[in-house]
Design an enzyme around this catalytic site. Structure first.
Site, PDB file in Angstrom:
ATOM      1  N   GLY A  79       0.819  -1.215   0.000  1.00  0.00           N
ATOM      2  CA  GLY A  79       0.000   0.000   0.000  1.00  0.00           C
ATOM      3  C   GLY A  79       0.847   1.256   0.000  1.00  0.00           C
ATOM      4  O   GLY A  79       1.975   1.273   0.501  1.00  0.00           O
ATOM      5  N   ASP A  84       6.872   6.407   2.346  1.00  0.00           N
ATOM      6  CA  ASP A  84       7.543   5.611   1.311  1.00  0.00           C
ATOM      7  C   ASP A  84       8.707   6.331   0.657  1.00  0.00           C
ATOM      8  O   ASP A  84       9.678   5.700   0.241  1.00  0.00           O
ATOM      9  CB  ASP A  84       6.543   5.221   0.202  1.00  0.00           C
ATOM     10  CG  ASP A  84       5.628   4.066   0.609  1.00  0.00           C
ATOM     11  OD1 ASP A  84       5.908   3.445   1.647  1.00  0.00           O
ATOM     12  OD2 ASP A  84       4.657   3.803  -0.119  1.00  0.00           O
ATOM     13  N   GLN A  87      12.213  13.301  -1.132  1.00  0.00           N
ATOM     14  CA  GLN A  87      12.344  14.283  -2.210  1.00  0.00           C
ATOM     15  C   GLN A  87      13.725  14.197  -2.846  1.00  0.00           C
ATOM     16  O   GLN A  87      14.721  13.944  -2.174  1.00  0.00           O
ATOM     17  CB  GLN A  87      12.106  15.687  -1.652  1.00  0.00           C
ATOM     18  CG  GLN A  87      12.097  16.797  -2.703  1.00  0.00           C
ATOM     19  CD  GLN A  87      11.730  18.139  -2.089  1.00  0.00           C
ATOM     20  OE1 GLN A  87      11.267  18.214  -0.959  1.00  0.00           O
ATOM     21  NE2 GLN A  87      11.949  19.211  -2.836  1.00  0.00           N
ATOM     22  N   CYS A  93       8.497  20.261  -3.349  1.00  0.00           N
ATOM     23  CA  CYS A  93       7.959  19.845  -2.050  1.00  0.00           C
ATOM     24  C   CYS A  93       6.450  20.041  -2.000  1.00  0.00           C
ATOM     25  O   CYS A  93       5.736  19.300  -1.324  1.00  0.00           O
ATOM     26  CB  CYS A  93       8.646  20.599  -0.917  1.00  0.00           C
ATOM     27  SG  CYS A  93       8.504  22.403  -1.019  1.00  0.00           S
ATOM     28  N   GLU A 163      10.592  -0.127  -5.002  1.00  0.00           N
ATOM     29  CA  GLU A 163       9.225   0.408  -5.091  1.00  0.00           C
ATOM     30  C   GLU A 163       9.256   1.698  -5.915  1.00  0.00           C
ATOM     31  O   GLU A 163      10.075   2.582  -5.659  1.00  0.00           O
ATOM     32  CB  GLU A 163       8.664   0.673  -3.695  1.00  0.00           C
ATOM     33  CG  GLU A 163       7.197   1.060  -3.685  1.00  0.00           C
ATOM     34  CD  GLU A 163       6.632   1.149  -2.268  1.00  0.00           C
ATOM     35  OE1 GLU A 163       5.405   1.070  -2.109  1.00  0.00           O
ATOM     36  OE2 GLU A 163       7.426   1.299  -1.310  1.00  0.00           O
ATOM     37  N   HIS A 249       8.830  26.367   2.721  1.00  0.00           N
ATOM     38  CA  HIS A 249       8.727  24.921   2.475  1.00  0.00           C
ATOM     39  C   HIS A 249       7.275  24.480   2.647  1.00  0.00           C
ATOM     40  O   HIS A 249       6.538  25.026   3.468  1.00  0.00           O
ATOM     41  CB  HIS A 249       9.641  24.206   3.470  1.00  0.00           C
ATOM     42  CG  HIS A 249       9.870  22.748   3.187  1.00  0.00           C
ATOM     43  ND1 HIS A 249      10.159  22.245   1.932  1.00  0.00           N
ATOM     44  CD2 HIS A 249       9.856  21.676   4.020  1.00  0.00           C
ATOM     45  CE1 HIS A 249      10.332  20.934   2.018  1.00  0.00           C
ATOM     46  NE2 HIS A 249      10.142  20.571   3.272  1.00  0.00           N
ATOM     47  N   ASN A 273       7.111  16.552   6.988  1.00  0.00           N
ATOM     48  CA  ASN A 273       8.054  17.157   6.059  1.00  0.00           C
ATOM     49  C   ASN A 273       8.286  16.174   4.913  1.00  0.00           C
ATOM     50  O   ASN A 273       8.731  15.046   5.153  1.00  0.00           O
ATOM     51  CB  ASN A 273       9.383  17.447   6.781  1.00  0.00           C
ATOM     52  CG  ASN A 273      10.389  18.168   5.921  1.00  0.00           C
ATOM     53  OD1 ASN A 273      10.301  18.168   4.694  1.00  0.00           O
ATOM     54  ND2 ASN A 273      11.372  18.787   6.554  1.00  0.00           N
ATOM     55  N   TRP A 275      10.545  15.827   2.943  1.00  0.00           N
ATOM     56  CA  TRP A 275      11.913  15.348   2.838  1.00  0.00           C
ATOM     57  C   TRP A 275      12.079  13.968   3.470  1.00  0.00           C
ATOM     58  O   TRP A 275      13.030  13.248   3.171  1.00  0.00           O
ATOM     59  CB  TRP A 275      12.878  16.313   3.532  1.00  0.00           C
ATOM     60  CG  TRP A 275      13.085  17.611   2.823  1.00  0.00           C
ATOM     61  CD1 TRP A 275      12.610  17.970   1.587  1.00  0.00           C
ATOM     62  CD2 TRP A 275      13.825  18.736   3.301  1.00  0.00           C
ATOM     63  NE1 TRP A 275      13.004  19.245   1.273  1.00  0.00           N
ATOM     64  CE2 TRP A 275      13.754  19.745   2.309  1.00  0.00           C
ATOM     65  CE3 TRP A 275      14.532  18.991   4.464  1.00  0.00           C
ATOM     66  CZ2 TRP A 275      14.371  20.982   2.457  1.00  0.00           C
ATOM     67  CZ3 TRP A 275      15.151  20.229   4.615  1.00  0.00           C
ATOM     68  CH2 TRP A 275      15.076  21.211   3.619  1.00  0.00           C
ATOM     69  N   GLU A 279      12.780  17.642  11.480  1.00  0.00           N
ATOM     70  CA  GLU A 279      11.525  17.799  12.205  1.00  0.00           C
ATOM     71  C   GLU A 279      11.587  18.943  13.222  1.00  0.00           C
ATOM     72  O   GLU A 279      12.660  19.320  13.692  1.00  0.00           O
ATOM     73  CB  GLU A 279      11.194  16.494  12.951  1.00  0.00           C
ATOM     74  CG  GLU A 279      11.086  15.273  12.061  1.00  0.00           C
ATOM     75  CD  GLU A 279      10.768  14.009  12.862  1.00  0.00           C
ATOM     76  OE1 GLU A 279      10.485  14.118  14.068  1.00  0.00           O
ATOM     77  OE2 GLU A 279      10.821  12.908  12.272  1.00  0.00           O
TER      78      GLU A 279
END
Length: 491
Positions: A79, A84, A87, A93, A163, A249, A273, A275, A279
């Site tokens: 899924g 996953d 960038q 972004c 993937e 961003h 984020n 990226w 954080e």
């Protein structure tokens, strides 16, 4: 906007982008045991576009199919997830933040990424993806050759090396925009709309919205997709501040909730984020001791400490860190928590031309020439317990004429909403004298050169006139005006 079933341009019957029929092409290449090569978006520098890679990098690019890149490539593994991908070397972004939002909505993902695509059964090097584009759904066909340098993907790539759905989805959107370079820079609202065809609104957080939390909570309940953006700052783009927030961003809003801490209710927003790292490190972040003050049930349900780009922050810190919030939903009912049947949507495809481009309100002698549209706002029932909430949302989107998204000279556009006096409710066209003596409901926003202008209103019951305009008279462009209005109230 949603169209009726089987109408060309609807969700179930999208327009074939550039006339390419995926099913026919796929069958032909399977039958001939060949691999599709897309001449309309060829694997060469023109499809990457200018300004992204240096001359040396561009000379090193090799376009490779996943089947030649790695053993056992998969389109999707377990899924689609917001965790996953990472960038790549492209300033998109805004696009990836929108992808993170739609991974929560299986029905949206299934619309954008049609089922039945694989690198094994009937593989022919051809894939397709679907996007909403200027009033219609389109089906975009691509080959699966992806740009690499030294065997590594240049742009978005999965953390799981075999993937490929994000990289192929990005390529399809790049083709829709004209090139990869045409995706460099944008607003998350644009991609959210192109993934859903839904009702969109943007809130500027600096203006202060007392009902913001309730709106976000309601939007989440209606399965909306949300994104947000930080202000650009004065330092170079994408500078990380000491608190972990990146300037200029785009981020995804992935959750809203309330927890009890020290006997007080705290409103929290979860943000991602795109990226996949970097954080917020303040209160309620992954390392914050405040998580030790909530119940074990809430800590187990909401808290996880992992360097994946996702974090929690208080509503106050959210509003202090971000400049804009974008919400996109299939119905405008999220605005007031009502049932979808209480709202009506109308979409008009029109244009400004030499006869209908009257300019902005600074050109009062010609302003009346602009297209005019009527809308009626109903009254609350006498026994209603509701208060007057948002009851009109208007979107004005200009349509480009050329191939490249980023090379389109966009006009400065705006819109005005004018109350119609009872004595003029049957008026067909409103003359210059009407606009000279009647002000808009709210002072019109300054014309801006953007793809879409959106305004939301709380209007008293009555008839209104919506006027879309360009900054100067005699400027020509096609546009789509979408009007979402409260048509009745829940009993």
């Amino acid at each position: 906007m949603q169209h009726g079933a089987n109408v060309v341009g609807s969700r179930s019957c999208p327009v074939r982008f550039l006339g390419q029929d995926y099913d026919k092409l796929h069958q032909d290449f399977v039958r001939h045991r060949a691999r599709f090569l897309d001449s309309s978006f060829p694997p060469e520098q023109s499809s990457i576009g200018p300004g992204i890679l240096s001359a040396r990098e561009a000379a090193s690019v090799v376009w490779i199919r996943p089947t030649k890149m790695i053993n056992n490539p998969q389109l999707v593994i377990g899924g689609e997830s917001r965790f996953d991908y990472t960038q790549g070397e492209l300033g998109n972004c805004w696009f990836l933040a929108a992808i993170g939002a739609i991974t929560f909505q299986k029905d949206i993902m299934d619309q954008v990424v049609p089922a039945g695509q694989t690198f094994t059964k009937d593989y022919a090097g051809i894939f397709h993806f679907r996007f909403w584009r200027f009033g219609k759904w389109v089906d975009v066909v691509i080959d699966d050759k992806l740009p690499t340098i030294n065997g590594r993907l240049i742009f978005v790539h999965c953390k799981t090396l075999n993937e490929f759905w994000p990289a192929l989805l990005e390529k399809a959107y790049a083709k829709l925009c004209g090139s990869y370079a045409d995706m460099s820079g944008g607003y998350v609202s644009e991609a959210l709309t192109d993934f859903t065809g839904g009702v969109h609104m943007t809130l500027r957080l600096a203006e202060g919205h007392p009902e913001l939390w309730n709106l976000m909570y309601s939007a989440a309940r209606y399965k909306s997709v949300m994104g947000c953006g930080t202000p650009p700052g004065t330092t170079p783009a994408n500078t990380e501040l000491s608190n972990g927030i990146v300037e200029g961003h785009a981020y995804t809003v992935t959750g809203v909730t309330k927890v009890m801490s020290h006997s007080e209710s705290v409103k929290l927003v979860r943000v991602l984020n795109p990226w996949g790292h970097t954080e917020w490190n303040g209160n309620w972040s992954d390392g914050s001791p405040l998580w030790n003050t909530v119940s074990e049930e809430n800590r187990t349900r909401w808290f996880h400490s992992k360097e994946d780009g996702e974090f929690w922050m208080s509503m106050e810190d959210f509003c202090g860190s971000f400049a804009t919030l974008d919400i996109c939903c299939f119905s405008a009912a999220f605005l007031d928590g009502s049932s979808p049947g209480t709202w009506t949507s109308a979409q008009y495809e029109d244009c400004w031309d030499t006869n209908t481009s009257g300019g902005s309100m600074g050109h009062m002698e010609s302003f009346w020439r602009n297209p005019q549209y009527r809308v009626k706002i109903p009254a609350l029932s006498p026994d209603s317990q509701e208060t007057q909430g948002w009851n009109l949302l208007v979107s004005l989107m200009q349509k480009p004429v050329g191939k490249h998204r980023d090379l389109q000279p966009r006009l400065h556009i705006g819109l005005g909403v004018f109350p119609v006096p009872p004595g003029m409710k049957d008026q067909k066209g409103f003359p210059a004298s009407f606009f000279a003596s009647n002000a808009p409901v709210r002072e019109a926003e300054a014309c801006i050169n953007t793809r879409e202008v959106m305004e939301s209103f709380r209007l008293s019951p009555g008839a209104y006139l919506i006027v879309p305009y360009t900054r100067n008279p005699n400027e020509t462009s096609s546009f789509i005006l979408t009007v979402h209005s409260k048509s009745k109230y829940d009993h």
